[in-house]
Write a protein that holds these residues in place. Sequence first.
Motif, mmCIF file in Angstrom:
data_model
loop_
_atom_site.group_PDB
_atom_site.id
_atom_site.type_symbol
_atom_site.label_atom_id
_atom_site.label_comp_id
_atom_site.label_asym_id
_atom_site.label_seq_id
_atom_site.Cartn_x
_atom_site.Cartn_y
_atom_site.Cartn_z
ATOM 1 N N ALA A 1 0.812 -1.215 0.000
ATOM 2 C CA ALA A 1 0.000 0.000 0.000
ATOM 3 C C ALA A 1 0.850 1.271 0.000
ATOM 4 C CB ALA A 1 -0.940 0.008 1.203
ATOM 5 N N GLU A 2 2.092 1.179 0.490
ATOM 6 C CA GLU A 2 2.967 2.369 0.506
ATOM 7 C C GLU A 2 3.052 3.007 -0.877
ATOM 8 O OE1 GLU A 2 6.798 1.239 1.982
ATOM 9 O OE2 GLU A 2 6.017 0.727 3.976
ATOM 10 N N TYR A 3 2.992 2.187 -1.927
ATOM 11 C CA TYR A 3 3.100 2.764 -3.261
ATOM 12 C C TYR A 3 1.901 2.461 -4.158
ATOM 13 C CZ TYR A 3 4.489 -1.750 -5.291
ATOM 14 O OH TYR A 3 4.517 -3.040 -5.717
ATOM 15 N N ALA A 4 1.193 1.365 -3.927
ATOM 16 C CA ALA A 4 0.111 0.967 -4.832
ATOM 17 C C ALA A 4 -1.050 1.956 -4.855
ATOM 18 C CB ALA A 4 -0.402 -0.420 -4.465
ATOM 19 N N VAL A 5 -1.207 2.724 -3.801
ATOM 20 C CA VAL A 5 -2.326 3.670 -3.730
ATOM 21 C C VAL A 5 -1.949 5.071 -4.231
ATOM 22 C CG1 VAL A 5 -3.342 2.369 -1.819
ATOM 23 C CG2 VAL A 5 -1.879 4.348 -1.329
ATOM 24 N N LEU A 6 -0.690 5.266 -4.590
ATOM 25 C CA LEU A 6 -0.242 6.575 -5.054
ATOM 26 C C LEU A 6 -0.871 6.924 -6.404
ATOM 27 C CD1 LEU A 6 3.568 6.305 -4.222
ATOM 28 C CD2 LEU A 6 1.808 7.547 -2.933
ATOM 29 N N PRO A 7 -1.238 8.181 -6.594
ATOM 30 C CA PRO A 7 -1.857 8.585 -7.872
ATOM 31 C C PRO A 7 -0.998 8.250 -9.091
ATOM 32 C CG PRO A 7 -2.058 10.343 -6.257
ATOM 33 C CD PRO A 7 -1.181 9.285 -5.638
ATOM 34 N N GLU A 8 0.323 8.398 -8.984
ATOM 35 C CA GLU A 8 1.176 8.117 -10.139
ATOM 36 C C GLU A 8 1.213 6.631 -10.487
ATOM 37 O OE1 GLU A 8 2.199 9.535 -7.234
ATOM 38 O OE2 GLU A 8 4.273 9.020 -6.798
ATOM 39 N N VAL A 9 0.954 5.762 -9.533
ATOM 40 C CA VAL A 9 0.883 4.323 -9.800
ATOM 41 C C VAL A 9 -0.500 3.974 -10.346
ATOM 42 C CG1 VAL A 9 1.004 2.017 -8.753
ATOM 43 C CG2 VAL A 9 2.640 3.782 -8.081
ATOM 44 N N ARG A 10 -1.531 4.499 -9.745
ATOM 45 C CA ARG A 10 -2.906 4.199 -10.152
ATOM 46 C C ARG A 10 -3.278 4.828 -11.486
ATOM 47 N NH1 ARG A 10 -6.778 6.255 -6.422
ATOM 48 N NH2 ARG A 10 -8.239 4.927 -7.514
ATOM 49 N N ARG A 11 -2.551 5.838 -11.901
ATOM 50 C CA ARG A 11 -2.894 6.609 -13.102
ATOM 51 C C ARG A 11 -3.128 5.729 -14.325
ATOM 52 N NH1 ARG A 11 1.208 10.871 -15.754
ATOM 53 N NH2 ARG A 11 2.470 8.991 -15.683
ATOM 54 N N PHE A 12 -2.329 4.692 -14.491
ATOM 55 C CA PHE A 12 -2.421 3.859 -15.684
ATOM 56 C C PHE A 12 -3.114 2.528 -15.437
ATOM 57 C CE2 PHE A 12 1.513 6.366 -16.587
ATOM 58 C CZ PHE A 12 0.979 7.116 -17.623
ATOM 59 N N THR A 13 -3.793 2.387 -14.310
ATOM 60 C CA THR A 13 -4.429 1.117 -13.976
ATOM 61 C C THR A 13 -5.915 1.321 -13.723
ATOM 62 O OG1 THR A 13 -4.242 1.227 -11.564
ATOM 63 C CG2 THR A 13 -2.285 0.478 -12.786
ATOM 64 N N SER A 14 -6.620 0.224 -13.636
ATOM 65 C CA SER A 14 -8.030 0.277 -13.259
ATOM 66 C C SER A 14 -8.191 0.036 -11.762
ATOM 67 C CB SER A 14 -8.832 -0.750 -14.064
ATOM 68 O OG SER A 14 -8.308 -2.045 -13.869
ATOM 69 N N SER A 15 -7.098 -0.007 -11.033
ATOM 70 C CA SER A 15 -7.151 -0.244 -9.588
ATOM 71 C C SER A 15 -7.987 0.828 -8.897
ATOM 72 C CB SER A 15 -5.732 -0.229 -9.002
ATOM 73 O OG SER A 15 -5.798 -0.285 -7.588
ATOM 74 N N THR A 16 -8.779 0.380 -7.964
ATOM 75 C CA THR A 16 -9.579 1.297 -7.147
ATOM 76 C C THR A 16 -9.007 1.407 -5.736
ATOM 77 O OG1 THR A 16 -11.076 -0.499 -6.530
ATOM 78 C CG2 THR A 16 -11.693 0.839 -8.452
ATOM 79 N N ALA A 17 -7.878 0.771 -5.494
ATOM 80 C CA ALA A 17 -7.282 0.755 -4.152
ATOM 81 C C ALA A 17 -6.825 2.146 -3.725
ATOM 82 C CB ALA A 17 -6.101 -0.205 -4.108
ATOM 83 N N THR A 18 -7.301 2.564 -2.565
ATOM 84 C CA THR A 18 -6.880 3.849 -2.001
ATOM 85 C C THR A 18 -6.327 3.675 -0.591
ATOM 86 O OG1 THR A 18 -9.095 4.306 -1.167
ATOM 87 C CG2 THR A 18 -8.550 5.169 -3.362
ATOM 88 N N SER A 19 -6.314 2.428 -0.097
ATOM 89 C CA SER A 19 -5.818 2.165 1.255
ATOM 90 C C SER A 19 -5.387 0.710 1.367
ATOM 91 C CB SER A 19 -6.915 2.443 2.293
ATOM 92 O OG SER A 19 -7.935 1.467 2.171
ATOM 93 N N VAL A 20 -4.701 0.408 2.442
ATOM 94 C CA VAL A 20 -4.288 -0.971 2.679
ATOM 95 C C VAL A 20 -5.510 -1.872 2.804
ATOM 96 C CG1 VAL A 20 -4.109 -0.746 5.201
ATOM 97 C CG2 VAL A 20 -2.696 -2.430 4.001
ATOM 98 N N GLU A 21 -6.597 -1.342 3.348
ATOM 99 C CA GLU A 21 -7.816 -2.142 3.495
ATOM 100 C C GLU A 21 -8.364 -2.603 2.148
ATOM 101 O OE1 GLU A 21 -7.329 0.820 5.117
ATOM 102 O OE2 GLU A 21 -6.989 -0.044 7.113
ATOM 103 N N ASP A 22 -8.100 -1.840 1.101
ATOM 104 C CA ASP A 22 -8.535 -2.229 -0.241
ATOM 105 C C ASP A 22 -7.658 -3.323 -0.835
ATOM 106 O OD1 ASP A 22 -10.565 -0.290 -0.199
ATOM 107 O OD2 ASP A 22 -9.257 1.227 -1.098
ATOM 108 N N LEU A 23 -6.425 -3.425 -0.392
ATOM 109 C CA LEU A 23 -5.499 -4.416 -0.938
ATOM 110 C C LEU A 23 -5.607 -5.770 -0.248
ATOM 111 C CD1 LEU A 23 -2.353 -2.167 -1.451
ATOM 112 C CD2 LEU A 23 -3.954 -2.993 -3.191
ATOM 113 N N VAL A 24 -6.034 -5.786 0.999
ATOM 114 C CA VAL A 24 -6.127 -7.042 1.747
ATOM 115 C C VAL A 24 -7.015 -8.063 1.033
ATOM 116 C CG1 VAL A 24 -6.967 -8.094 3.900
ATOM 117 C CG2 VAL A 24 -5.462 -6.091 3.977
ATOM 118 N N PRO A 25 -8.215 -7.694 0.553
ATOM 119 C CA PRO A 25 -9.027 -8.695 -0.158
ATOM 120 C C PRO A 25 -8.381 -9.183 -1.459
ATOM 121 C CG PRO A 25 -10.338 -6.729 0.343
ATOM 122 C CD PRO A 25 -8.932 -6.437 0.734
ATOM 123 N N VAL A 26 -7.614 -8.331 -2.115
ATOM 124 C CA VAL A 26 -6.915 -8.727 -3.340
ATOM 125 C C VAL A 26 -5.908 -9.825 -3.010
ATOM 126 C CG1 VAL A 26 -5.354 -7.937 -5.176
ATOM 127 C CG2 VAL A 26 -7.222 -6.458 -4.399
#
Length: 181
Positions: free
Chosen positions: A25-50
Amino acid sequence: MSGLRDANPALQLQRMRLADADEWAEYAVLPEVRRFTSSTATSVEDLVPVIDRSLGTEAASPVLFAVRARPGGRLVATVGFHSVMPHYRTAEITYDVRPDCWGQGIATECCRAAVRWGFTVREWVRIQGTAQESNLGSLAVLRKCGFRYEGRLRNFRIVRGVPCDYLLFATIPSDLAEDAR
C-alpha cells in the motif's frame, strides 16, 4: 518459490502474503501508480481482499508474487495473474513497481519470470496483458517480454468512472521458443 525462479540475484520473488499489504500500500495507492491502472485501491484495506483472493486454492484463484530487493528485503514490485481461466488454461498478467524503482527493468524481469512460471508450472497455453495506450512503460514491458499486439479493446475497463480502451497483447509458449532462437 513454486517454480518461479528469481528474475535476477538482486531480486527475490515469493508468493504474496497478507503481511505484505502495508508495504504494498505504501506505493500501490499513489496517484502516479494508479494513473495507468483500473485499480480502485486507495488504502491498505482495499489491498487485503486482493491478496486474500490470491491465497485461494481454487484453480481460478488469482496469483500474486511479492518482489523484494536484496539485501534488505524492501517490497519493490508485485507480479502475478488475474482473470485465470483454468478450463482454457489462460490468464492475464499484472504487475506494478514502486515509483522510485521505475526505469530499472524490474517489471520486465519479473514479467519474464512470471510468464515462464505460468507456462511451465500452470501449463497455461496463453497469457495476455492489457494496458492503456498512454501507459508507455507497460507497453514496452509487454513488447520486451515477447507479447504480441492483438488489438484494441474498446471500453474494456471502467477507470475511475470512465470507460477506457485498452491495448491487448498476448504470448503463447511457442513465442518463447521463437524468441530464444
